[in-house]
Write a protein that holds these residues in place. Structure first.
Motif, mmCIF file in Angstrom:
data_model
loop_
_atom_site.group_PDB
_atom_site.id
_atom_site.type_symbol
_atom_site.label_atom_id
_atom_site.label_comp_id
_atom_site.label_asym_id
_atom_site.label_seq_id
_atom_site.Cartn_x
_atom_site.Cartn_y
_atom_site.Cartn_z
ATOM 1 N N LEU A 194 0.808 -1.234 0.000
ATOM 2 C CA LEU A 194 0.000 0.000 0.000
ATOM 3 C C LEU A 194 0.840 1.283 0.000
ATOM 4 N N GLN A 195 2.166 1.119 0.022
ATOM 5 C CA GLN A 195 2.982 2.333 -0.166
ATOM 6 C C GLN A 195 2.942 2.765 -1.623
ATOM 7 N N HIS A 196 2.484 1.865 -2.509
ATOM 8 C CA HIS A 196 2.390 2.208 -3.931
ATOM 9 C C HIS A 196 0.941 2.519 -4.311
ATOM 10 N N LYS A 197 0.765 3.612 -5.029
ATOM 11 C CA LYS A 197 -0.563 4.065 -5.439
ATOM 12 C C LYS A 197 -1.328 2.954 -6.180
ATOM 13 N N LYS A 198 -0.623 2.258 -7.060
ATOM 14 C CA LYS A 198 -1.248 1.209 -7.866
ATOM 15 C C LYS A 198 -1.972 0.181 -6.974
ATOM 16 N N PHE A 234 -5.977 2.319 2.189
ATOM 17 C CA PHE A 234 -4.768 3.066 2.520
ATOM 18 C C PHE A 234 -4.514 2.933 4.019
ATOM 19 N N CYS A 235 -3.334 3.356 4.444
ATOM 20 C CA CYS A 235 -2.934 3.162 5.845
ATOM 21 C C CYS A 235 -2.978 4.468 6.630
ATOM 22 N N THR A 241 -1.204 15.827 -9.177
ATOM 23 C CA THR A 241 -0.779 16.111 -7.799
ATOM 24 C C THR A 241 -0.564 14.774 -7.084
ATOM 25 N N VAL A 242 0.386 14.752 -6.156
ATOM 26 C CA VAL A 242 0.691 13.520 -5.403
ATOM 27 C C VAL A 242 -0.595 12.963 -4.767
ATOM 28 N N ASP A 243 -0.684 11.632 -4.713
ATOM 29 C CA ASP A 243 -1.879 10.970 -4.188
ATOM 30 C C ASP A 243 -2.057 11.241 -2.693
ATOM 31 N N LYS A 269 2.830 9.181 3.484
ATOM 32 C CA LYS A 269 3.468 10.406 3.995
ATOM 33 C C LYS A 269 2.501 11.588 3.979
ATOM 34 N N VAL A 270 1.586 11.591 3.021
ATOM 35 C CA VAL A 270 0.577 12.655 2.996
ATOM 36 C C VAL A 270 -0.367 12.475 4.177
ATOM 37 N N VAL A 271 -0.852 11.238 4.329
ATOM 38 C CA VAL A 271 -1.805 10.936 5.409
ATOM 39 C C VAL A 271 -1.203 11.359 6.745
#
Lengths: 250, 250
Positions: A13-17, A25-26, A140-142, A147-149
């Motif tokens: 789940l670190q990968h968007k795909k 997501f985590c 824009t980044v997911d 890291k966004v979360v």
């Protein structure tokens, strides 16, 4: 006890795909997890160490609780210092996320912001200043990037981030758009009226040229020193604060 | 060609202890390196790939230039994507860095800020808004940490960061001190007068209780949403912007 398949799932789940494939997501840390439990999001599974689980005792029964030890958590955590608990949260269907009526308010619009920390900080800051959603270009980044979360510090549980084609958005909206640029009218003197899109560009390249012709007003944050640029989350902050200040003193 | 001893030296500089021992820190990226070359700092050595070296042809002869290939640079770089060049820069003697007269202006004072990205962003933002130095408590993250240097985006070449005992500083200065707190007078209504210390606290714990009794005025950034806190670099930005705005419209 953490199964191999669950370890594989979470690390994927670190990968968007894989986030899109599994619609998951985590979220890490008890405080943030509880904010997602109390939100419109569906929390699927929570991994928790015994001490963290004690603080999660009031969570609804339909959420799976997996007991793990510190070492197991470290294996799947995206953090250098795991915070006792990690939740798998469902990504809402895109049908559930849509742009609300943008009239009568100001909205932040991000054009290809790439740094996860910047996006997360912008979401957190936008919530603080009373914005209800953040609109982002398709590149824009997911927002479900771990890291966004993390950088949203729980704000993502309450703030919508909507990905859309920005050029179409600006053209379709009959409200002014303000572009954060190095040259323009001083933000302290700009009349932001009662509604508008605040457009912030990519960290290295700024706002894409294709959007510039659609912008009603170029707005700049006056520089008093020799720094050549501002971090995009910092620029977003100045816009949020200035607009909030005006509303407060209206 | 990169010698083993140089590799050992550079990689050791990720630790504060070795930075102090060798009085050296690292700066990466051509643009930032050129800003340090043009500053009061002494640049000792620059490692550069051939394409980066071509852009560094005007540097003074007393700076050692070491030609490296991409792979060698990757070995010593602190970045995921190395930027062609890495410089070893001398840490100024503490005798060369002292607090200038703080009267007649506003200064940012950081109380135990821990995140390198936050400190770097604050230095960069403070320069943008015309602050000349940043004062930090003795337990604030080291400004020569590679992540801090990176986040300043070259501003560190021009901005002084001074580490000192904050309690003594506040007591010794006959100017007002404003503490960024969750409860206090609205920043938009605070009279910042013509001088003062703006005190910002640690990411998790805020300003240390020991300092609170010395603060002239608690100042808050009004919250319009449900977010519980603001990132410290974001809070610093709101203070910098608001003070700069007042000065501009004086």
């Amino acid at each position: 006890m953490l199964s191999k398949s669950l370890i594989r799932l979470i690390t994927s789940l670190q990968h968007k795909k894989f986030r899109r494939q599994h619609s998951l997501f985590c979220v890490e840390g008890i405080k943030s997890i509880l904010e997602f439990v109390d939100s419109a999001y569906v929390v699927d599974t929570i991994l928790a160490t015994p001490s963290a689980a004690a603080k999660l005792n009031k969570i609804p029964e339909n959420i799976k609780l997996v007991s793990v030890n510190e070492e197991e958590l470290k294996k799947v955590s995206f953090l250098t210092n795991p915070q006792g608990a990690l939740a798998l949260v469902k990504i809402p269907s895109s049908n559930d996320i849509s742009i609300t009526d943008l009239r009568g308010k100001h909205s932040l619009v991000l054009d290809d912001v790439q740094d996860p920390g910047n996006l997360g900080t912008i979401v957190r800051t936008a919530e603080w200043f009373g914005f209800q959603q953040v609109i982002a270009s398709l590149d824009t980044v997911d927002v479900y990037n771990p890291k966004v979360v993390q950088a949203t510090m729980g704000s993502l549980a309450r703030m919508q981030v909507i990905y859309t084609d920005i050029e179409t958005l600006i053209q379709d909206q009959a409200i002014p758009s303000y572009g954060a640029l190095l040259e323009g009218e001083s933000i302290y003197e700009t009349d932001f009226q009662l509604e508008g899109l605040i457009i912030l560009g990519n960290e290295g390249n700024g706002i894409r040229p294709i959007l510039l012709s659609h912008i009603t007003q170029a707005v700049t944050i006056p520089a008093f020193g020799k720094a050549e640029s501002l971090n995009v989350a910092v620029a977003a902050t100045v816009f949020c604060s200035e607009i909030a200040r005006r509303k407060q003193t209206l």
